[in-house]
Each structure stands twice: as structure tokens, then as C-alpha cells.
Design a protein around this motif. Sequence first.
Motif, mmCIF file in Angstrom:
data_model
loop_
_atom_site.group_PDB
_atom_site.id
_atom_site.type_symbol
_atom_site.label_atom_id
_atom_site.label_comp_id
_atom_site.label_asym_id
_atom_site.label_seq_id
_atom_site.Cartn_x
_atom_site.Cartn_y
_atom_site.Cartn_z
ATOM 1 N N LEU A 154 0.750 -1.201 0.044
ATOM 2 C CA LEU A 154 0.157 0.005 0.026
ATOM 3 C C LEU A 154 0.868 1.193 -0.339
ATOM 4 N N VAL A 155 1.804 1.132 0.905
ATOM 5 C CA VAL A 155 2.652 2.678 1.021
ATOM 6 C C VAL A 155 3.614 2.613 -0.306
ATOM 7 N N ALA A 156 4.088 1.427 -0.709
ATOM 8 C CA ALA A 156 5.053 1.701 -2.054
ATOM 9 C C ALA A 156 4.113 2.160 -3.126
ATOM 10 N N GLU A 157 2.788 1.610 -3.164
ATOM 11 C CA GLU A 157 2.060 2.094 -4.202
ATOM 12 C C GLU A 157 1.665 3.422 -4.178
ATOM 13 N N LEU A 158 1.236 4.115 -3.064
ATOM 14 C CA LEU A 158 1.151 5.408 -3.113
ATOM 15 C C LEU A 158 2.418 6.229 -3.274
ATOM 16 N N LEU A 159 3.523 5.778 -2.834
ATOM 17 C CA LEU A 159 4.712 6.607 -2.884
ATOM 18 C C LEU A 159 4.918 6.531 -4.344
ATOM 19 N N LEU A 160 4.903 5.516 -5.067
ATOM 20 C CA LEU A 160 5.399 5.145 -6.257
ATOM 21 C C LEU A 160 4.387 6.370 -7.263
ATOM 22 N N THR A 161 3.190 6.159 -7.045
ATOM 23 C CA THR A 161 2.154 7.303 -7.542
ATOM 24 C C THR A 161 2.269 8.595 -7.520
ATOM 25 N N MET A 162 2.939 8.819 -6.427
ATOM 26 C CA MET A 162 3.323 10.531 -6.105
ATOM 27 C C MET A 162 4.658 10.736 -6.677
ATOM 28 N N ILE A 163 5.450 9.967 -6.835
ATOM 29 C CA ILE A 163 7.012 10.107 -7.397
ATOM 30 C C ILE A 163 6.582 10.324 -8.942
ATOM 31 N N LEU A 164 5.724 9.052 -9.529
ATOM 32 C CA LEU A 164 5.573 9.081 -10.918
ATOM 33 C C LEU A 164 4.851 10.445 -11.179
ATOM 34 N N GLY A 165 3.900 10.797 -10.170
ATOM 35 C CA GLY A 165 2.731 11.760 -10.816
ATOM 36 C C GLY A 165 1.766 11.189 -11.672
ATOM 37 N N ALA A 166 1.776 9.994 -11.872
ATOM 38 C CA ALA A 166 0.762 9.296 -12.478
ATOM 39 C C ALA A 166 0.182 8.063 -11.643
ATOM 40 N N PRO A 167 -1.126 7.660 -11.510
ATOM 41 C CA PRO A 167 -1.447 6.484 -10.701
ATOM 42 C C PRO A 167 -0.820 5.372 -11.219
ATOM 43 N N VAL A 168 -0.520 4.317 -10.381
ATOM 44 C CA VAL A 168 0.024 3.110 -10.835
ATOM 45 C C VAL A 168 -1.255 1.993 -10.664
ATOM 46 N N PHE A 169 -2.004 2.139 -9.383
ATOM 47 C CA PHE A 169 -2.846 0.915 -9.302
ATOM 48 C C PHE A 169 -4.021 1.169 -10.225
ATOM 49 N N VAL A 170 -4.400 2.265 -10.577
ATOM 50 C CA VAL A 170 -5.457 2.380 -11.548
ATOM 51 C C VAL A 170 -5.339 1.799 -12.888
ATOM 52 N N VAL A 171 -4.171 1.736 -13.161
ATOM 53 C CA VAL A 171 -3.655 1.137 -14.670
ATOM 54 C C VAL A 171 -3.672 -0.482 -14.221
ATOM 55 N N LEU A 172 -3.146 -0.967 -13.204
ATOM 56 C CA LEU A 172 -3.010 -2.439 -13.172
ATOM 57 C C LEU A 172 -3.982 -3.009 -11.948
ATOM 58 N N SER A 173 -4.972 -2.476 -11.748
ATOM 59 C CA SER A 173 -5.675 -2.767 -10.471
ATOM 60 C C SER A 173 -6.385 -4.118 -10.980
#
Lengths: 314, 194
Positions: A154-173
Motif C-alpha cells: 500500500l505504501v509503496a504504491e502510494l509513494l510510486l504514484t506520487m513520485i511518478l505523478g501518474a497513478p499506478v494502481f488504476v492502470v493495473l488494478s
Amino acid sequence: MPMQSETAARPAGPRPVQSGRAGGAGTTAGRYGPWRLLTLFLAFLVILVNPFLNYFFGINWLQGWYQSLGVGHLWFVSPLEGLESLLVTRSLYLPSLIGMAIPLLLAFLLGRVFCSWICPISFFAEIIERCRLPGSRRRGGRVRFGHHLIWFALVAELLLTMILGAPVFVVLSPPGLVGREIMMAVFSRRFALEGLFLVAVLAPELAGRRVFCRSFCPLGGLLALVGARRRMVVTLAPERCIECERCSQACPMALRPARGETLSVYCWNCGACVDACGPAALAFAWDGADPGSRAGVRFAYHFAQGRNEHAQEK
Amino acid sequence: MNRRKFLRRVPAWAAILLAWPVSLRAGILASPVATNRLRPPGAVPEDLFAGRCIRCGRCVEVCPYHAITLLDIRAGVFAGTPLIAVEQIPCTLCMKCVQVCPTGTLARIGQEQTRMGLAVINRFTCLAWSGKTLCRTCYDKCPFKNRAIVLDRLKPVIREDTCTGCGLCTHACPVTDDLGLKAVNIEPIYAHAE
């Protein structure tokens, strides 16, 4: 800690061994399993039929899938997707917040029931479970990772999202991808390539149980966090428990209900242990046991528990 | 995996990330919006789109003309976002998609406020401008006839303040050049605005 003291309080000595789980007063075998499967099937049916309704019949009453589901004018928005959207764009949008409210309330009261009773990945997993390698059915199967990894996910996903500036989970949920693939098949007559991720998520199910759900699903982590102090829990009546460990064998999340682990943040209220319990020592309870004493220890107790278990495996 | 083992692997992962080709990294973050490749009506600026859209596909499902398509993973982080290829199926401005978007990625606007892009006429390939025939297909098909496309001495002219970029003209245009472009194309000039 209350759960351990309960265990200790049990009278020592031989216990009456009950043969088989069928028969006998108070038996609850199979009470929730068929209903859970039916609910999962209906939930899958919703996302299966709605692309057809929309594409071929122009019926827009149902739209979307478990990232955002529209039922008439009622909207649901998946909390993690909504949160990602909010974090990345730093803007509030009222319809989105309202859409997130119902799933969050559900998780707050009932725990991770979305995962165990609705999510299409769970539906597939339950199907796979019925035609799987022998031996893997027990105790969370052969492939296992620590429960606490879900917080890192959960934390890694949120961090990665904020670093990339683009969501990660919405793409690969994974639950979202199921809907997307069905819709792509109906609308474009082809499958999207990212569907391979679903294969990767479901492949461990052949030898393990809910491997992704238990340790890696960021949405599951968020729902578990929200449902940490849920009202609905599986409670144990220690005086009826014969320590047959059938519940531990049945638990897809590799918890040990007979030791009070259903009160932990990792229990997703699927009811498999309640079904498996011969002497009906386990049961769903609304606001069960003593919520005051239970709330504080959950995280601490189960972090420690997870670590011990991990150490034993090595 | 214990902590020490994990920490030992961190440099390896960092190296992989740094060695990742720059072009590929750009490809993952590159917007799919281009000439005749547009977002549905009311879309937020393109730099916010990937972050705001939750890929629920509801706009795609409600579109009665099947104009909106869903991108797949080849679009990088834009996988699952909606796109309209106007020369294939243009937007008819029914405004159903903006009503169902749960995140406000497609703002709830009206037909006339829609700015998906701007129609631009290629005067070299346009039949009317190059003097081949008296073609006025785009003028006839424009939903804002005589307002967004006007005729100036029988030649079509785009009015920038009214054109919504719906692409009905592009779809109807009889000319297709070697690059697959029409004589009137929609340029997404508003995609990076604000």
C-alpha cells in the motif's frame, strides 16, 4: 493480551472428539460458502453483462466495473483509485468523494468484504481453488508471503504514484482489469495486453491461496486499514472449541481463527472458518466480543504474530 | 527475504532504473493525444489527465456512437484512458460521457463549451481551396453550421471562437492523403492549456 489469555483459560485434558462436521446440533457447515460463491458470481455477472447491455442494447443503466460502478444515478468509486486521483491532482471533486463514501463505510463496518465477497479476482480464485493441486488447499497453500507485506504494498504504491505523478494502481488494478478486459472484448473485439498481469496474479493460486490478495494487493491493504476496527467480526467461543484446527485449514488468508486471529486486521470476513467449524465455536458477531479491549491490540499483536510465524518458516 | 538481503539488492534495482533507456521512459509518460486523436469533451488538461482519470471506462460504455475507445498498456501510464479517433468515428456532442465521469476528468460542460481541439483546413489538399471541385462537405456536416465553419467565396473557413473540435468535418472529408490525414484535421491545441 486477551486472545492469549482465552487460549490459556481453556481447561486442559482430553477433549471429546467429534467425528465429521455434518450432523449434530449447532453445526454450521456450509452456511456461508454457497452464499459467498453466489454473491461473487452475481458481482462478476454485473461486470460481465454490462458491456453487452451498453454496446448492443444501448442500456446505460449500469456502467463501469469495480473501479467505478454506475448503477442508475448511484455511483461507486473505488477508494484507492479515488485516493490516487486525489493525491496526484490535489483537487477534490464532490461526486468522486460521495462515490467513495459507500465502499469506505462498508469497509469500516464489515471489513474487507469487498475482497472476499465481491472482487472478481476472489471469484476466479474460488473457482481455481476447486480444481487445484492436491495438498495446496491447506493452511494457505504452498506459496506464502507474510501478511504484513500488504502494508508495504500500500505504501509503496502510494509513494510510486506520487513520485511518478501518474497513478499506478488504476492502470493495473486486478479487479479493474477484469472489467476492462471484458469491455475491450465486447467493444473492440480484442483483449488488452495488460491482461497478462491478471494471469500473473492468478497463477500462484494454483499452488497457494489468495497469494496476491493476502500480501500484495494495495486496495486490500487500504480496505483492511479502514476496516481495522470493523463492527462485524468472527468471534470464538473458547469453551466450545475442540482445537481441531479445521478453521486454520479452511482459512484462505492463512490465519488461525482458533487462536483469535479473526479479530486481526488481516481477517476479511469470508466466513470459511465459520463453515468449517464443527462444534460451532466460531460465528459472525456484530460488534462481537469486547470492542474496547480488542481495538488497541490488533496491530501490535498481529505484527508480532506475523514476525514469529515468519521466523518459524525459515 | 530478510532485511540485509533486501538492502543488498537496493543498488541493483537503482542501477536497473537508471539504465532504463530514456526513450522508453519518455514513451511510458508520453501522451497519446495528437492530430485527430482527442480526449472526449470537457477533458482536463493533458498533464492532469493520467492522474485524475481512474480508468473506469464508463465514458466508453455510455458513448452511443462508440466513438470513444479505450487505450491499452501500449499507451504507458495512459493505459485505460479514453481517446477519440475522429477520422474513424467523430464525436456527435451528445454529452453523455461528461455526465457519467465520476472524477470530473471530463467536466460537466455543454455542447458549445466543448473544446476538444480546433479544425484546421489544409488548403493544399482541400478540394474547394485547391480549386478541384466545389466541395463543401465539412460546411454541411458541421453541427454549428455557418458559425464554426463559414463559406468565404465558396471556400470553407474555420471560426476559431466557435469550433468545438468534434471532428464531424474530419470524418466527412472526402480527401485522405498519404499520411492518412484528411483535408480538415482536428489539432488538440487546448490539450495543454491552463
